[in-house]
Design an enzyme around this catalytic site. Sequence first.
Site, PDB file in Angstrom:
ATOM      1  N   GLU A  43      35.490   5.592   5.392  1.00  0.00           N
ATOM      2  CA  GLU A  43      34.086   6.448   4.449  1.00  0.00           C
ATOM      3  C   GLU A  43      33.114   5.150   4.561  1.00  0.00           C
ATOM      4  O   GLU A  43      33.618   4.594   4.312  1.00  0.00           O
ATOM      5  CB  GLU A  43      34.495   6.721   3.178  1.00  0.00           C
ATOM      6  CG  GLU A  43      35.769   7.998   3.090  1.00  0.00           C
ATOM      7  CD  GLU A  43      35.688   8.319   1.578  1.00  0.00           C
ATOM      8  OE1 GLU A  43      35.083   9.714   1.711  1.00  0.00           O
ATOM      9  OE2 GLU A  43      36.455   7.857   0.610  1.00  0.00           O
ATOM     10  N   LYS A  45      43.316  17.402  -7.938  1.00  0.00           N
ATOM     11  CA  LYS A  45      43.508  16.044  -8.614  1.00  0.00           C
ATOM     12  C   LYS A  45      42.521  15.336  -9.572  1.00  0.00           C
ATOM     13  O   LYS A  45      40.701  15.886  -9.555  1.00  0.00           O
ATOM     14  CB  LYS A  45      42.995  16.180  -7.085  1.00  0.00           C
ATOM     15  CG  LYS A  45      42.924  14.256  -6.862  1.00  0.00           C
ATOM     16  CD  LYS A  45      42.185  14.166  -5.218  1.00  0.00           C
ATOM     17  CE  LYS A  45      41.805  12.840  -5.059  1.00  0.00           C
ATOM     18  NZ  LYS A  45      40.830  12.075  -5.467  1.00  0.00           N
ATOM     19  N   ARG A  67      32.481  25.379 -20.987  1.00  0.00           N
ATOM     20  CA  ARG A  67      30.775  24.500 -22.785  1.00  0.00           C
ATOM     21  C   ARG A  67      29.871  24.737 -22.377  1.00  0.00           C
ATOM     22  O   ARG A  67      28.971  25.184 -24.590  1.00  0.00           O
ATOM     23  CB  ARG A  67      31.156  23.494 -23.074  1.00  0.00           C
ATOM     24  CG  ARG A  67      32.693  22.977 -23.026  1.00  0.00           C
ATOM     25  CD  ARG A  67      32.615  21.715 -24.281  1.00  0.00           C
ATOM     26  NE  ARG A  67      34.343  20.830 -24.192  1.00  0.00           N
ATOM     27  CZ  ARG A  67      33.898  19.810 -23.171  1.00  0.00           C
ATOM     28  NH1 ARG A  67      33.408  19.063 -22.582  1.00  0.00           N
ATOM     29  NH2 ARG A  67      36.307  19.872 -23.179  1.00  0.00           N
ATOM     30  N   HIS A 107      43.425  18.267  -1.443  1.00  0.00           N
ATOM     31  CA  HIS A 107      42.292  19.589  -0.777  1.00  0.00           C
ATOM     32  C   HIS A 107      42.661  19.046   1.116  1.00  0.00           C
ATOM     33  O   HIS A 107      42.355  19.494   1.689  1.00  0.00           O
ATOM     34  CB  HIS A 107      40.751  19.045  -0.754  1.00  0.00           C
ATOM     35  CG  HIS A 107      40.319  18.377  -0.731  1.00  0.00           C
ATOM     36  ND1 HIS A 107      40.415  16.374  -0.942  1.00  0.00           N
ATOM     37  CD2 HIS A 107      39.128  17.941   0.750  1.00  0.00           C
ATOM     38  CE1 HIS A 107      39.322  15.815  -0.869  1.00  0.00           C
ATOM     39  NE2 HIS A 107      38.843  15.834   0.043  1.00  0.00           N
ATOM     40  N   HIS A 112      46.087  11.868  -1.152  1.00  0.00           N
ATOM     41  CA  HIS A 112      45.705  12.482   0.234  1.00  0.00           C
ATOM     42  C   HIS A 112      46.905  11.382   1.279  1.00  0.00           C
ATOM     43  O   HIS A 112      46.531  12.330   2.386  1.00  0.00           O
ATOM     44  CB  HIS A 112      44.499  12.156   0.435  1.00  0.00           C
ATOM     45  CG  HIS A 112      43.347  12.514  -0.322  1.00  0.00           C
ATOM     46  ND1 HIS A 112      43.824  13.745  -0.770  1.00  0.00           N
ATOM     47  CD2 HIS A 112      42.285  12.513  -0.301  1.00  0.00           C
ATOM     48  CE1 HIS A 112      42.432  13.863  -1.446  1.00  0.00           C
ATOM     49  NE2 HIS A 112      41.680  13.085  -1.936  1.00  0.00           N
ATOM     50  N   ASP A 141      42.393   6.926  -5.757  1.00  0.00           N
ATOM     51  CA  ASP A 141      41.756   7.662  -5.730  1.00  0.00           C
ATOM     52  C   ASP A 141      42.473   8.046  -4.379  1.00  0.00           C
ATOM     53  O   ASP A 141      42.331   9.938  -3.667  1.00  0.00           O
ATOM     54  CB  ASP A 141      40.363   7.015  -5.147  1.00  0.00           C
ATOM     55  CG  ASP A 141      39.144   8.474  -5.590  1.00  0.00           C
ATOM     56  OD1 ASP A 141      39.305   9.602  -5.246  1.00  0.00           O
ATOM     57  OD2 ASP A 141      37.786   8.264  -4.542  1.00  0.00           O
ATOM     58  N   LYS A 163      43.184  21.369   4.922  1.00  0.00           N
ATOM     59  CA  LYS A 163      42.321  21.153   6.554  1.00  0.00           C
ATOM     60  C   LYS A 163      43.310  21.817   7.530  1.00  0.00           C
ATOM     61  O   LYS A 163      44.177  21.338   7.605  1.00  0.00           O
ATOM     62  CB  LYS A 163      42.093  19.816   6.844  1.00  0.00           C
ATOM     63  CG  LYS A 163      41.008  18.402   5.458  1.00  0.00           C
ATOM     64  CD  LYS A 163      41.095  17.490   5.644  1.00  0.00           C
ATOM     65  CE  LYS A 163      40.424  16.197   4.244  1.00  0.00           C
ATOM     66  NZ  LYS A 163      38.935  16.392   4.735  1.00  0.00           N
TER      67      LYS A 163
HETATM   68  C1  BG6 Z   1      38.160  12.827  -2.939  1.00  0.00           C
HETATM   69  C2  BG6 Z   1      38.190  11.310  -3.325  1.00  0.00           C
HETATM   70  O1  BG6 Z   1      39.491  13.370  -3.351  1.00  0.00           O
HETATM   71  O2  BG6 Z   1      38.567  12.043  -1.617  1.00  0.00           O
HETATM   72  C3  BG6 Z   1      36.840  11.028  -2.703  1.00  0.00           C
HETATM   73  O3  BG6 Z   1      37.771  11.130  -4.595  1.00  0.00           O
HETATM   74  C4  BG6 Z   1      36.877  11.116  -1.070  1.00  0.00           C
HETATM   75  O4  BG6 Z   1      36.158   9.392  -3.202  1.00  0.00           O
HETATM   76  C5  BG6 Z   1      37.407  11.928  -0.394  1.00  0.00           C
HETATM   77  O5  BG6 Z   1      35.761  10.677  -0.392  1.00  0.00           O
HETATM   78  C6  BG6 Z   1      37.729  12.545   0.523  1.00  0.00           C
HETATM   79  O6  BG6 Z   1      38.058  13.148   0.998  1.00  0.00           O
HETATM   80  P1  BG6 Z   1      37.483  13.511   2.275  1.00  0.00           P
HETATM   81  O7  BG6 Z   1      37.952  15.425   2.729  1.00  0.00           O
HETATM   82  O8  BG6 Z   1      35.755  14.182   2.365  1.00  0.00           O
HETATM   83  O9  BG6 Z   1      37.631  12.992   3.693  1.00  0.00           O
END
Ligand code: BG6
Length: 511
Positions: free
Chosen positions: A236, A168, A55, A198, A260, A255, A202
Site C-alpha cells: 500500500e 474484522k 449510542r 472483505h 487478508h 492488520d 473481491k
Molecule cells: C483493512 C486494513 O482490513 O484492509 C487496512 O485494516 C488496509 O489497514 C485494508 O489498508 C486494505 O484493504 P484493500 O481492500 O484496500 O486492499
Amino acid sequence: MTAKNDGRIVPADPCCFVVFGATGDLTHRLLVPALYNLAAGKLLPEAFSIVGVGRGEHTTDSFRDGLRKGLETFATRKTEPEVIDRLLACVSFVQGGPEEPGSFDRLRDKLEAIEERRGTRGNRLFYLATPPTAFAPIARALGEAGLARQEERANGGDGPWRRLIVEKPFGTDLASAQALNRELLAVFDEDQIFRIDHYLGKETVQNIMVMRFANGLFEPIWNRDHVDQVQITVAETLPVGRRGKFYDATGALRDMVPNHLFQLLSLIAMEPPSRFESKSVRGEKAAVLDEIQAIGPEEALKNSVRAQYLGGRIGEEDVPDYLATPNVKPDSTTETYVAMRLAIDNWRWAGVPFFLRTGKGLCARSSEVAIKFKQAPLAMFRRTPVEHLAENFLTVKIAPEEGISLQFNAKVPGPTVNLDGVHMRFQYRDYFDIAPSTGYETLIYDCMIGDAILFQRADAIEAAWRAVQPFLDAWKEAGADGLASYRVGSDGPEEAHRLIGDHGRRWRPIE
Ligand code: BG6
C-alpha cells in the site's frame, strides 16, 4: 443449494438488517452504499427493513438524513433518487448499546413491530459494525434479550433465521480469538455466525478458486514437483495517517496477515474441495491453514522481517516518520511492514517456500499472488547465445490491476536464437462489465441467503492465529531488537531482500 449456486440470482430472503455501530464510518462508507447497490440490482427483498443501533442522539429522521448524506459521498455508482428513497423509507433507529440492557428490549419491540408491519418473517441479520471490544457484549446482550434464538430452524424446521455478521479484527492473538469464538458460540450456533474478511468480497480473490478448479491445466502442475515458490504481496502507498491509535496497537502483521494474506494463501494452497459449497470449501481452507508449519521463536525471528517507515515524500505528500504520526507512541515498536517465509507441511507443498509481505507507505499499490514455476533446463540452448531463461510466473493480480498474467520465454524475431520474457495478460475489464462496488454487496447478499462459503469458520480463524502466534511472541520478546526501517516510497527494507535472497530467490518488483 442456494439461489446463487443454482445459477439464478433472486432477491434475498425477507429480513431486517440490524446494524450496530450505525452512526459509524463503516456503515456510512461501505454498508449503506452496498445496500444501495443491492437495491439498485433488485437483489433486496420487497419486505426489507434497516434498523440502526447506536449510542448517538438520533431520531429515525436524523439517522436517515445522515445515511442520505453518506450515500451522496460514498455511493460507488450514479444514484437514482427513487432507489434511495425506497431504501431509506425502511430505515429506523434505536438508541442504545450493550451497556444499557434496556435498549435491547426496545430493539426487540421495534423488530416485532416492523415484522408485523412489513412482513419480514422474523428473519434478522445482526451486523456488528462496531469496535471489536463491543462484539462479545453485543452478542451476549442479544442472547439475553432472546433475540438470537432460531429454535424452529435448529429443529429442522423452516422458521425464521437469526444471523450475526462479525467484522474484522477477530481477536488480536490466538487466545483472544479463541475467547471471542467461545463468547459468540455461547449465544449463536456456528452456522449463524458469518465472520467477514472483505478480501473474500473481491471478485479477483473469488476467482482464484475458479481459475484453479474450473480449468484442467493448472491443477496437475500445482505442487512441489513444478512450483518453485509462491509470493504474496499486498503493498500500500498510504501511510498510517489518521489511524495512529488503531494502527499502533495493531501493526502490519495483525492488520493484514492472519486475515487478508491468509485468505489468498489458503485459496492458492488448499486441496480441491469436493463440492462448491461452504462445508467443503471452508473445510479445505481451514485444513491448509492448519498445515502451516508450526515453528519456535528462533525460527520465527529468522524467517521474518518487521520494519517501520521513515518519513519522506509520496507523490505530492510529505509523510512524517511513523513514530511522529499522531497517536503513535514515540518509542513504539509496532511494525508498518512485515515480510515472512512460511512452509506448508503437506505432500503437495513440502519444500516450497511461501513468501508473504505487506506494508504501508510503499512505492506502489499492488496486491498480487505470484506462483513461480521451476526453470526449464537450459541445456538445449547450450550452443546458442541464450544465457538465461526468463522466469515462469503465473500472477493473480488483485489490485489495482484485476486479472491474471503468465510470464514465459519467447523467441526474439531474427536469424539467431535469442529469447526474451513476455507476458500473456488477462484483464477483467477487457471481458466483463464490472459495475464499481464496495466489495460488500456479495457478502451481505450471501449472508441473507444463508451461503457461508465466503465467510470464515471458527477453526480457520484459530488456525490462522496459531500460525502467526510464534512471530507475535518472538517480536514481543525482542522489543526494538531486529526492528528494521525503510523509507516511505521505497519497496521496503533491505532486510526483506536478504530474507528472500538467503533462500536463493528475489522479490518481484512492486509496481
Ligand atoms: C483493512 C486494513 O482490513 O484492509 C487496512 O485494516 C488496509 O489497514 C485494508 O489498508 C486494505 O484493504 P484493500 O481492500 O484496500 O486492499
